[in-house]
Design a protein around this motif. Sequence first.
Motif, short mmCIF file in Angstrom:
data_model
loop_
_atom_site.label_atom_id
_atom_site.label_comp_id
_atom_site.label_asym_id
_atom_site.label_seq_id
_atom_site.Cartn_x
_atom_site.Cartn_y
_atom_site.Cartn_z
N ASP A 104 36.52 41.04 40.88
CA ASP A 104 36.64 40.94 42.11
C ASP A 104 35.69 39.85 42.82
O ASP A 104 34.44 40.11 42.51
CB ASP A 104 36.83 41.93 42.96
N GLU A 105 36.10 38.70 43.44
CA GLU A 105 35.21 37.82 44.12
C GLU A 105 35.30 37.82 45.64
O GLU A 105 34.71 37.51 46.47
CB GLU A 105 35.43 36.51 43.60
N LEU A 135 43.15 38.92 41.33
CA LEU A 135 41.57 39.45 41.81
C LEU A 135 41.93 41.04 42.40
O LEU A 135 40.83 41.52 42.62
CB LEU A 135 41.19 38.83 43.39
#
Length: 79
Positions: free
Chosen positions: A59-60, A52
């Motif tokens: 990107d979460e 990430l």
Amino acid sequence: MTKVEIEKLGDDYEVCYCMGTTLGEIIEAIKSGATTMEALKDRTEAGTLCGLCESCDIDEDEDREVHLDEIIAAYAQGS
């Protein structure tokens, strides 16, 4: 993100949560020649677990302020 904006985060800012890799470690690796994502991963292990931190495109995690691709762009290409 610009180099100035990145520097404001400070050397102790944790970029890779999984490996505990700091901004200072990443910048030092880039200055020592790790100017590609693969080289940076080999040198610091950042981005090698969940990934990430690699790119804002994947990107979460909304809490992350900077990603490896942004740091490489700012420091390796001189932005």
